[in-house]
Scaffold this active site. Sequence first.
Site, PDB file in Angstrom:
ATOM      1  N   ASN A   9      -0.115 -11.808  -0.431  1.00  0.00           N
ATOM      2  CA  ASN A   9      -1.551 -12.100  -0.487  1.00  0.00           C
ATOM      3  C   ASN A   9      -1.985 -11.892  -1.934  1.00  0.00           C
ATOM      4  OD1 ASN A   9      -4.321 -12.146  -0.313  1.00  0.00           O
ATOM      5  ND2 ASN A   9      -4.493 -10.287   0.944  1.00  0.00           N
ATOM      6  N   TRP A  10      -2.224 -12.990  -2.634  1.00  0.00           N
ATOM      7  CA  TRP A  10      -2.552 -12.887  -4.064  1.00  0.00           C
ATOM      8  C   TRP A  10      -4.007 -12.481  -4.293  1.00  0.00           C
ATOM      9  CZ3 TRP A  10       0.175 -17.904  -6.311  1.00  0.00           C
ATOM     10  CH2 TRP A  10       1.563 -17.708  -6.281  1.00  0.00           C
ATOM     11  N   LYS A  11      -4.796 -12.430  -3.243  1.00  0.00           N
ATOM     12  CA  LYS A  11      -6.218 -12.056  -3.352  1.00  0.00           C
ATOM     13  C   LYS A  11      -6.916 -12.890  -4.435  1.00  0.00           C
ATOM     14  CE  LYS A  11      -5.110  -7.524  -1.634  1.00  0.00           C
ATOM     15  NZ  LYS A  11      -5.522  -6.172  -1.446  1.00  0.00           N
ATOM     16  N   HIS A  94      -8.664  -9.598   7.330  1.00  0.00           N
ATOM     17  CA  HIS A  94      -8.209  -8.654   6.297  1.00  0.00           C
ATOM     18  C   HIS A  94      -9.282  -7.583   6.120  1.00  0.00           C
ATOM     19  CE1 HIS A  94      -7.018  -6.993   2.442  1.00  0.00           C
ATOM     20  NE2 HIS A  94      -5.819  -7.501   2.668  1.00  0.00           N
ATOM     21  N   GLU A  96     -10.526  -6.275   3.627  1.00  0.00           N
ATOM     22  CA  GLU A  96     -11.542  -6.591   2.602  1.00  0.00           C
ATOM     23  C   GLU A  96     -12.592  -7.537   3.177  1.00  0.00           C
ATOM     24  OE1 GLU A  96      -8.700  -7.653  -0.420  1.00  0.00           O
ATOM     25  OE2 GLU A  96      -8.061  -5.561  -0.462  1.00  0.00           O
ATOM     26  N   GLU A 166      -2.552  -2.761   8.613  1.00  0.00           N
ATOM     27  CA  GLU A 166      -2.844  -2.381   7.234  1.00  0.00           C
ATOM     28  C   GLU A 166      -3.864  -1.235   7.218  1.00  0.00           C
ATOM     29  OE1 GLU A 166      -1.906  -5.827   4.435  1.00  0.00           O
ATOM     30  OE2 GLU A 166      -3.956  -6.114   5.102  1.00  0.00           O
ATOM     31  N   GLY A 172      -3.958  -1.232  -1.817  1.00  0.00           N
ATOM     32  CA  GLY A 172      -4.289  -1.255  -3.236  1.00  0.00           C
ATOM     33  C   GLY A 172      -4.512   0.127  -3.838  1.00  0.00           C
ATOM     34  N   SER A 212       0.210  -1.051  -0.046  1.00  0.00           N
ATOM     35  CA  SER A 212       1.007  -0.528  -1.154  1.00  0.00           C
ATOM     36  C   SER A 212       2.514  -0.583  -0.887  1.00  0.00           C
ATOM     37  CB  SER A 212       0.577   0.899  -1.519  1.00  0.00           C
ATOM     38  OG  SER A 212      -0.786   0.913  -1.925  1.00  0.00           O
ATOM     39  N   GLY A 233       0.153  -7.179  -1.193  1.00  0.00           N
ATOM     40  CA  GLY A 233      -0.857  -7.582  -2.160  1.00  0.00           C
ATOM     41  C   GLY A 233      -0.317  -7.442  -3.572  1.00  0.00           C
ATOM     42  N   GLY A 234      -0.569  -6.293  -4.201  1.00  0.00           N
ATOM     43  CA  GLY A 234      -0.230  -6.057  -5.606  1.00  0.00           C
ATOM     44  C   GLY A 234       1.187  -6.474  -5.982  1.00  0.00           C
TER      45      GLY A 234
HETATM   46  C1  PEP Z   1      -3.031  -6.537   1.199  1.00  0.00           C
HETATM   47  O1  PEP Z   1      -3.749  -7.138   0.433  1.00  0.00           O
HETATM   48  O2  PEP Z   1      -2.965  -6.954   2.354  1.00  0.00           O
HETATM   49  C2  PEP Z   1      -2.274  -5.363   0.726  1.00  0.00           C
HETATM   50  C3  PEP Z   1      -1.503  -4.748   1.562  1.00  0.00           C
HETATM   51  O3  PEP Z   1      -2.418  -5.016  -0.588  1.00  0.00           O
HETATM   52  P1  PEP Z   1      -1.501  -3.980  -1.434  1.00  0.00           P
HETATM   53  O4  PEP Z   1      -0.083  -4.339  -1.153  1.00  0.00           O
HETATM   54  O5  PEP Z   1      -1.902  -4.186  -2.854  1.00  0.00           O
HETATM   55  O6  PEP Z   1      -1.840  -2.598  -0.934  1.00  0.00           O
END
Ligand code: PEP
Length: 248
Positions: A9-11, A94, A96, A166, A172, A212, A233-234
């Site tokens: 997920n590049w957000k 998600h 967010e 999640e 993040g 993470s 994500g990251g």
């Molecule tokens: C996500 O965006 O779904 C996520 C898990 O982000 P990260 O890996 O950066 O915690």
Amino acid sequence: MKKKYIAGNWKMNLKRAEAVELAKSIKTALKDGKNKYMLAPSFTLIQDVAEVLKGSNILLGAQNMCAEETGAFTGEVSPLQLRDLGVQVVILGHSERRHIFKESNELINTKVNLALKHGFEVILCVGELLEEREAGKAEAVCEEQIRRGLAAVSSKDMERLTIAYEPVWAIGTGKTATPEDADEIHASIRLVLKELYGEEIAQNTCIQYGGSMKPANAADLLAKENIDGGLIGGASLNAETFAPIANF
Ligand code: PEP
């Protein structure tokens, strides 16, 4: 061992040229990969990334979708527009979207059913806030998000449904649930799925972990019985951190 499902997920990151470069690097790094893969760029990047991923073993995803097909919904993107771009998977619910943009379980459920109606695969995200975990409510929060998020979803459509657990406090932040903690919640999610759809569907539904996940912790998480993949994500913003996870 079951194939893992590793999704990026590049957000709200990257511009077109950067996204094309990253998609190319990831495509090369995963070309012999044995798992299931997906990348979800921002809406503005989808067309360029679609060109790169065409014919590859990586599915094209979107990070959200409007709950309506067409009309006066300023700033939204419809399932028909996403289909037109070749999107195959939609991430919905998600944290967010739930917590920053105040999406309710009802809205998310409408989106889930509409996405399935239009032939997409769906990743439905669930997870508890830190205070909910500290109050011992993590399982209950996930259960409610699943029951309400999956309302009216048929057993047949569950073939195209993935759950991503999640924990919000891990996204993040660099904090990861321990493999044992994550596995425990995943097992409880499978139990909810069993109550809703029976044992076979519960066993066959992919439950990803997200929060993470990185090369240093991915192997331990993915080794757990109930962790079928990762939503990342990251670490998906760099082929050097995404590929070692994806090639688990
Ligand atoms: C996500 O965006 O779904 C996520 C898990 O982000 P990260 O890996 O950066 O915690």
